[in-house]
Design a protein around this motif. Structure first.
Motif, PDB file in Angstrom:
ATOM      1  N   GLU A   1       0.792   8.186  -1.988  1.00  0.00           N
ATOM      2  CA  GLU A   1       1.144   9.379  -2.754  1.00  0.00           C
ATOM      3  C   GLU A   1       1.505  10.530  -1.824  1.00  0.00           C
ATOM      4  O   GLU A   1       2.388  11.343  -2.130  1.00  0.00           O
ATOM      5  CB  GLU A   1      -0.013   9.783  -3.676  1.00  0.00           C
ATOM      6  CG  GLU A   1       0.218  11.045  -4.489  1.00  0.00           C
ATOM      7  CD  GLU A   1       1.463  10.990  -5.368  1.00  0.00           C
ATOM      8  OE1 GLU A   1       1.982  12.090  -5.702  1.00  0.00           O
ATOM      9  OE2 GLU A   1       1.922   9.884  -5.729  1.00  0.00           O
ATOM     10  N   LEU A   2       0.843  10.609  -0.687  1.00  0.00           N
ATOM     11  CA  LEU A   2       1.161  11.647   0.298  1.00  0.00           C
ATOM     12  C   LEU A   2       2.610  11.496   0.767  1.00  0.00           C
ATOM     13  O   LEU A   2       3.349  12.482   0.882  1.00  0.00           O
ATOM     14  CB  LEU A   2       0.186  11.529   1.470  1.00  0.00           C
ATOM     15  CG  LEU A   2       0.242  12.554   2.602  1.00  0.00           C
ATOM     16  CD1 LEU A   2      -1.153  12.779   3.185  1.00  0.00           C
ATOM     17  CD2 LEU A   2       1.181  12.092   3.716  1.00  0.00           C
ATOM     18  N   ILE A   3       3.026  10.259   1.014  1.00  0.00           N
ATOM     19  CA  ILE A   3       4.417  10.008   1.399  1.00  0.00           C
ATOM     20  C   ILE A   3       5.357  10.324   0.247  1.00  0.00           C
ATOM     21  O   ILE A   3       6.405  10.963   0.430  1.00  0.00           O
ATOM     22  CB  ILE A   3       4.593   8.539   1.844  1.00  0.00           C
ATOM     23  CG1 ILE A   3       3.767   8.251   3.100  1.00  0.00           C
ATOM     24  CG2 ILE A   3       6.069   8.235   2.112  1.00  0.00           C
ATOM     25  CD1 ILE A   3       3.733   6.786   3.504  1.00  0.00           C
ATOM     26  N   ASN A   4       4.979   9.908  -0.967  1.00  0.00           N
ATOM     27  CA  ASN A   4       5.821  10.142  -2.132  1.00  0.00           C
ATOM     28  C   ASN A   4       6.045  11.633  -2.366  1.00  0.00           C
ATOM     29  O   ASN A   4       7.167  12.077  -2.655  1.00  0.00           O
ATOM     30  CB  ASN A   4       5.175   9.513  -3.368  1.00  0.00           C
ATOM     31  CG  ASN A   4       6.052   9.627  -4.608  1.00  0.00           C
ATOM     32  OD1 ASN A   4       7.230   9.277  -4.578  1.00  0.00           O
ATOM     33  ND2 ASN A   4       5.488  10.124  -5.696  1.00  0.00           N
ATOM     34  N   ARG A   5       4.983  12.440  -2.224  1.00  0.00           N
ATOM     35  CA  ARG A   5       5.115  13.884  -2.412  1.00  0.00           C
ATOM     36  C   ARG A   5       6.045  14.481  -1.358  1.00  0.00           C
ATOM     37  O   ARG A   5       6.818  15.404  -1.651  1.00  0.00           O
ATOM     38  CB  ARG A   5       3.750  14.565  -2.347  1.00  0.00           C
ATOM     39  CG  ARG A   5       2.881  14.358  -3.569  1.00  0.00           C
ATOM     40  CD  ARG A   5       1.661  15.254  -3.525  1.00  0.00           C
ATOM     41  NE  ARG A   5       2.029  16.651  -3.603  1.00  0.00           N
ATOM     42  CZ  ARG A   5       1.221  17.655  -3.263  1.00  0.00           C
ATOM     43  NH1 ARG A   5       0.004  17.392  -2.790  1.00  0.00           N
ATOM     44  NH2 ARG A   5       1.630  18.911  -3.372  1.00  0.00           N
ATOM     45  N   THR A   6       5.971  13.952  -0.136  1.00  0.00           N
ATOM     46  CA  THR A   6       6.860  14.430   0.924  1.00  0.00           C
ATOM     47  C   THR A   6       8.312  14.150   0.573  1.00  0.00           C
ATOM     48  O   THR A   6       9.172  15.037   0.670  1.00  0.00           O
ATOM     49  CB  THR A   6       6.512  13.759   2.262  1.00  0.00           C
ATOM     50  OG1 THR A   6       5.215  14.179   2.674  1.00  0.00           O
ATOM     51  CG2 THR A   6       7.526  14.106   3.346  1.00  0.00           C
TER      52      THR A   6
END
Length: 337
Positions: free
Chosen positions: A38-43
């Motif tokens: 999710e951290l990557i997706n938000r980025t």
């Protein structure tokens, strides 16, 4: 050669490795695959989004070793905090107790639970593989974010904060947590850190005491830890202070680590960075060559690295230009270290 670039989903395995070797010491880097994904997706979503007014966007960057393709570090920026979930801190302030009858006037330091940093941008998730830890690499990993902010000021709040991890022993036991936090939760510090990382600091902070906590009632060890960073964070603290950040007596509600703050426009690397056209050539060493950070001006394909060149007339080799995705004559952001 080390290169800073935004995270992609291909980095998930490397990010998991960094989360594991961090030993659970970083709230924003828990060893949880779903959270890291999710951290990557938000980025990726934040980079694609057209922004005229900052909100809850979040940007995370990988430090990649170009010789082997390994992810050896990570860093992040939150555009603002506390807009969707509460962002709590303790403010260290004084409570005055007075008795006219006894002619006694006492000023007692106390911890006040607050949300004073709601809406501020935040530097976060700074972690570097032990094998790559040096002042040079720390400068690249941390200051590259400043160049990204400098290029996109509309994406970030006018104040930036950075939370430094507080004092903990070799087993990651926090004297502040043991003295205060553990009395309100049936869990140890590591578990509390992990839960806040995969959910929200708000759901635990709701259970913390909302009335002032008198500092003299804390253990001596807990009192001594207030506003003190972990010893291995000294380099990060020095770097932030050099950038213009300062401590204003705000601390983390779990480990009492200090929160540093600065006006965005006053941050050294943002205020002093320059925009110059790049020349692609041999970049032969001269007396004008110094160490600089240099980045392209792309958003989704942001790239930044450290080179020796003339900051007034920057020149890079074809190999470096390819890494930075630059053509001859493109403008770059550059900051002298």
């Amino acid at each position: 050669m080390l290169l800073i670039r935004p995270l992609t989903f291909a980095d998930l395995q490397g990010l998991e490795h960094l989360a594991v070797i961090s030993g659970g010491r970083m709230t924003t880097l828990p060893a949880n695959r779903d959270h890291l994904s999710e951290l990557i997706n938000r980025t990726r979503q934040s980079l694609r989004k057209e922004v005229t007014q900052y909100s809850d966007e979040s940007y995370h960057f990988a430090l990649e070793d170009q010789s082997n393709g390994e992810i050896v570090g990570v860093c992040g920026i939150d555009a603002s905090v506390g807009l969707n979930t509460p962002f709590y801190s303790y403010r260290i302030d004084e409570v005055v107790h007075a008795s006219n009858e006894l002619q006694i006037h006492n000023r007692i330091p106390a911890l006040h639970l607050c949300q004073d940093y709601t809406g501020a941008a935040r530097l976060c998730t700074l972690f570097l593989d032990k094998a790559y830890r040096s002042n040079e690499n720390l400068n690249l990993l941390s200051r590259a974010r400043m160049l990204f902010i400098a290029q996109h000021p509309e994406r970030f709040a006018g104040k930036v904060i950075a939370e430094l991890q507080g004092v903990a022993d070799s087993e990651n036991r926090s004297p502040f947590w043991d003295c205060l936090g553990r009395h309100f939760f049936n869990m140890d510090f590591n578990k509390a850190n992990y839960l806040t990382g995969i959910n929200s600091k708000g759901f635990i902070a709701d259970l913390m005491p909302h009335y002032p906590v008198y500092v003299p009632l804390l253990s001596e060890e807990a009192q001594a830890s207030l506003g003190q960073p972990r010893p291995d964070m000294a380099g990060v603290k020095a770097l932030l202070e050099e950038e213009g950040f300062s401590y204003r007596r705000y601390i983390d509600i779990f480990d009492a680590g200090p929160t540093l703050e600065a006006r965005t426009e006053d941050i050294r690397s943002i205020a002093n960075n320059q925009i110059k056209p790049i020349k692609i050539g041999e970049n032969r060493s001269t007396d004008q060559h110094v160490t600089v950070l240099i980045s392209n001006q792309q958003r989704e394909n942001f790239r930044c690295l450290m080179v020796n060149t003339d900051p007034q007339h920057p020149e890079v080799t074809t190999e470096i230009a390819t890494m930075l995705r630059l053509n001859d004559g493109d403008n770059v952001n550059i900051i002298r270290l």
